[in-house]
Write a protein that holds these residues in place. Structure first.
Motif, mmCIF file in Angstrom:
data_model
loop_
_atom_site.group_PDB
_atom_site.id
_atom_site.type_symbol
_atom_site.label_atom_id
_atom_site.label_comp_id
_atom_site.label_asym_id
_atom_site.label_seq_id
_atom_site.Cartn_x
_atom_site.Cartn_y
_atom_site.Cartn_z
ATOM 1 N N GLY A 271 93.403 1.962 -83.177
ATOM 2 C CA GLY A 271 91.967 1.720 -83.224
ATOM 3 C C GLY A 271 91.632 0.368 -83.823
ATOM 4 O O GLY A 271 90.738 -0.337 -83.342
ATOM 5 N N ALA A 272 92.365 -0.019 -84.881
ATOM 6 C CA ALA A 272 92.128 -1.317 -85.503
ATOM 7 C C ALA A 272 92.438 -2.452 -84.532
ATOM 8 O O ALA A 272 91.687 -3.430 -84.426
ATOM 9 C CB ALA A 272 92.958 -1.453 -86.773
ATOM 10 N N GLY A 275 89.730 -2.687 -81.904
ATOM 11 C CA GLY A 275 88.522 -3.308 -82.431
ATOM 12 C C GLY A 275 88.637 -4.818 -82.506
ATOM 13 O O GLY A 275 87.733 -5.551 -82.087
ATOM 14 N N ARG A 333 87.792 2.411 -91.139
ATOM 15 C CA ARG A 333 86.918 2.933 -90.084
ATOM 16 C C ARG A 333 85.477 2.449 -90.207
ATOM 17 O O ARG A 333 84.893 1.933 -89.251
ATOM 18 C CB ARG A 333 86.948 4.458 -90.102
ATOM 19 C CG ARG A 333 86.157 5.091 -88.951
ATOM 20 C CD ARG A 333 86.150 6.599 -89.071
ATOM 21 N NE ARG A 333 85.625 7.240 -87.877
ATOM 22 C CZ ARG A 333 84.779 8.255 -87.888
ATOM 23 N NH1 ARG A 333 84.333 8.720 -89.046
ATOM 24 N NH2 ARG A 333 84.373 8.807 -86.759
ATOM 25 N N VAL A 337 83.947 -0.065 -87.335
ATOM 26 C CA VAL A 337 82.994 0.502 -86.372
ATOM 27 C C VAL A 337 81.633 -0.162 -86.526
ATOM 28 O O VAL A 337 80.984 -0.524 -85.531
ATOM 29 C CB VAL A 337 82.881 2.031 -86.560
ATOM 30 C CG1 VAL A 337 81.753 2.595 -85.694
ATOM 31 C CG2 VAL A 337 84.203 2.705 -86.204
ATOM 32 N N THR A 340 81.770 -3.808 -85.132
ATOM 33 C CA THR A 340 81.823 -3.832 -83.669
ATOM 34 C C THR A 340 80.470 -3.471 -83.060
ATOM 35 O O THR A 340 80.014 -4.100 -82.101
ATOM 36 C CB THR A 340 82.909 -2.865 -83.167
ATOM 37 O OG1 THR A 340 84.156 -3.174 -83.788
ATOM 38 C CG2 THR A 340 83.082 -2.991 -81.660
ATOM 39 N N THR A 376 84.625 -7.304 -89.279
ATOM 40 C CA THR A 376 85.743 -6.771 -88.496
ATOM 41 C C THR A 376 87.104 -7.370 -88.831
ATOM 42 O O THR A 376 88.126 -6.751 -88.533
ATOM 43 C CB THR A 376 85.490 -6.987 -86.995
ATOM 44 O OG1 THR A 376 85.332 -8.389 -86.734
ATOM 45 C CG2 THR A 376 84.256 -6.243 -86.535
ATOM 46 N N ALA A 489 83.902 0.076 -77.222
ATOM 47 C CA ALA A 489 84.985 -0.044 -78.199
ATOM 48 C C ALA A 489 84.584 0.581 -79.534
ATOM 49 O O ALA A 489 85.419 1.217 -80.201
ATOM 50 C CB ALA A 489 85.350 -1.515 -78.395
ATOM 51 N N VAL A 493 86.892 3.312 -81.296
ATOM 52 C CA VAL A 493 87.445 3.065 -82.629
ATOM 53 C C VAL A 493 87.026 4.162 -83.594
ATOM 54 O O VAL A 493 87.821 4.640 -84.410
ATOM 55 C CB VAL A 493 86.989 1.682 -83.141
ATOM 56 C CG1 VAL A 493 87.343 1.511 -84.618
ATOM 57 C CG2 VAL A 493 87.632 0.569 -82.323
ATOM 58 N N LEU A 497 89.914 6.451 -85.431
ATOM 59 C CA LEU A 497 90.076 6.304 -86.874
ATOM 60 C C LEU A 497 89.493 7.478 -87.660
ATOM 61 O O LEU A 497 89.301 7.382 -88.867
ATOM 62 C CB LEU A 497 89.431 4.996 -87.353
ATOM 63 C CG LEU A 497 90.350 3.771 -87.357
ATOM 64 C CD1 LEU A 497 90.788 3.409 -85.949
ATOM 65 C CD2 LEU A 497 89.678 2.574 -88.003
#
Length: 527
Positions: A271-272, A275, A333, A337, A340, A376, A489, A493, A497
């Protein structure tokens, strides 16, 4: 060096951090500082939009293609030694770019810069881990390092605009030469010698990935201009699919791959990485085309176009430390998130404004974009450091930066393809409405550079207006596509996460904690 105590040791660590931050700032800066120089480059070197895309992509493409190799070479021959070699090549490439007299020479010099950046970047995070052994001190150092990296991306247009107007476009490359030379001297004095280890260099992966990425970018850049059914475009598209598929299959089979696909099995890491990739995709594409819009359509000077980015820069400075604190308390997370989603909102808002927009009207979008970008960078770096064993850190760091750079490469190429297609369609319809044949201006996308960067040319006012309106519509559509990708995305993410409130320790630490010592159960705790 990381264990040196006392004032002298603390001062040495600060100097090491400053050296690593300076070099990362410079390599990130070169992704975008050239953007405000593009209209002048197009005019002085007679380059259209396709040529200008290659000026930007030449650096980012080589950077992305060789980052994984840079990480492997650092693991093999020593991260500090490879870091210094990359810094030297980057400095030489900067001087060559400043002296370039043709578009071809400039693209070649940009590629040399990309080689240097690909060698120095993976070692930067790995050396940082070696220097700062205390976990809390390391987290703060990573926050600073990540914030400076993000700042390099945002301050590029702000610095580049006034430099271009005062000293010409070559100045955006000359600035790297004294900085690079000073960083080389400083690195020899304060950076520790991080030894390498015996490992096989994945030459097959290097060839397949570099060739595959090159073919993919060529397809996306040239496709809208030549036509998607053009034999050359079709050939490179097929080659891209075959070469990149072969690369992934190879990386799954060899013992020491250049791209460690095991990283993607970890949901938090996956997920990271997603992102970081998507933020670069949306933001790099937007930052490439906005200077052309401001200087060509809105008639802003390079200085004014550069200073317009100050709100974004200010928010990145604010968001970097905030993101580090949020990541330390809640895991990656929340800031990832949130950042993004803010980037998606900013691009969507920016797409609402056209050629008649006033700066005060869309100023809010720059604040939102800066805050989103700044949020981010740090969580991605910290997620990698907390979940990857030290012996895999070079490859993991290279993977993070590869995906970030690859996102930028594809952002310029994909969003550029969207813009070019919309521009060509809209301009063809406008020219037909004016009673002119569609080929009256030759290659329509390259005509934009001529019309918008050379106001003294005898271009009829209706034609100029048609080009400017078509380009504005094209960039609005590209921004909306970037926003949609970022919004999707953010959702992915958030799902990947889930439950990552406090990331576990690296695998090596977990294995030590779980291994009985002397026949007794270990009481060590993971963190």
């Amino acid at each position: 060096m990381g264990e040196t105590e006392g004032p002298a040791g603390a001062r040495r660590r600060r100097l090491a951090l400053a050296t690593l931050c300076i070099t990362m700032f410079m390599s990130m800066l070169d992704n975008v500082i050239v953007n405000n120089a593009l209209p002048r480059i197009g005019r002085d070197l007679d380059a259209g939009i396709t040529g200008l895309q290659w000026v930007a992509e030449g650096y980012s493409l080589v950077f992305a293609a060789l980052l994984l190799t840079g990480g492997a070479l650092g693991d093999r021959y020593g991260r500090t030694a490879v870091f210094r070699l990359g810094l030297a090549l980057f400095t030489v490439g900067s001087a060559a770019a400043a002296l370039a007299g043709t578009v071809g020479a400039l693209v070649a010099a940009r590629m040399l810069q990309g080689v240097g950046a690909a060698l120095l970047t993976p070692g930067s995070l790995a050396i940082l881990r070696h220097v700062f052994t205390d976990e809390r001190e390391r987290t703060r150092a990573i926050g600073t390092w990540s914030g400076v990296s993000a700042l390099g991306l945002s301050v590029g247009p702000v610095v580049g605009g006034p430099m271009v107007e005062a000293f010409g476009w070559a100045s955006v490359f000359w600035i790297n030469v004294p900085i690079g030379a000073a960083a080389l001297v400083l690195s020899g004095r304060v950076l520790p010698a991080v030894p390498g280890r015996a490992r096989r260099v994945d030459l097959g992966g290097l060839v397949l990935s570099a060739a595959g990425l090159g073919a993919a970018v060529h397809t996306l850049v040239e496709g809208p201009e030549r036509g998607w059914m053009d034999p050359r475009v079709l050939t490179t598209a097929v080659l891209a699919v075959l070469l990149l598929t072969g690369f992934l299959l190879l990386e799954r089979r060899i013992a020491e791959p250049m791209l460690d696909l095991r990283l993607f099995r970890d949901g938090v890491l996956g997920g990271a990485l997603l992102g970081g990739f998507t933020v670069s995709f949306g933001m790099f594409g937007a930052l490439f085309f906005l200077p052309l819009l401001m200087q060509g359509v809105l008639d802003w000077s390079p200085t004014a176009a550069g200073l317009a980015g100050l709100p974004m820069t200010a928010m990145i400075v604010v968001a970097g430390p905030l993101s580090a604190r949020l990541t330390g308390r809640h895991g990656p997370r929340l800031p990832l998130v949130l950042g993004t989603a803010l980037c998606a909102l900013g691009l969507a808002g920016l797409s609402l404004y056209g050629e008649q927009a006033r700066y005060a009207e869309y100023l809010w979008t720059l604040f939102v974009l800066g805050l989103g970008m700044g949020m981010t960078f740090t969580p991605v770096s910290i997620a990698v450091l907390q979940r990857v064993a030290p012996e895999r850190m070079g490859t993991a760091s290279a993977t993070v930066n590869t995906l970030r750079e690859l996102g930028g490469v594809l952002g310029i190429a994909v969003l550029g393809a969207v813009l070019t297609h919309r521009l060509t369609t809209g301009l063809t319809a406008s020219l037909t409405g004016l009673g002119l044949p569609p080929d009256a201006l030759g290659r329509t996308t390259d005509t934009l550079a001529t019309v918008t960067t050379a106001p003294g040319d005898p271009v009829p006012a209706p034609v100029r207006q048609a080009v400017e309106h078509a380009f504005t519509e094209g960039i609005q559509l590209a921004l909306r596509c970037g926003s949609a990708a970022l919004a999707a995305a953010a959702v992915l993410v958030a799902l990947l996460l889930r439950g990552s409130g406090r990331p576990p320790a690296p695998p090596a630490a977990r294995s030590r904690a779980q291994t009985p010592a002397g026949g007794r159960t270990s009481r060590a705790r993971t963190s």
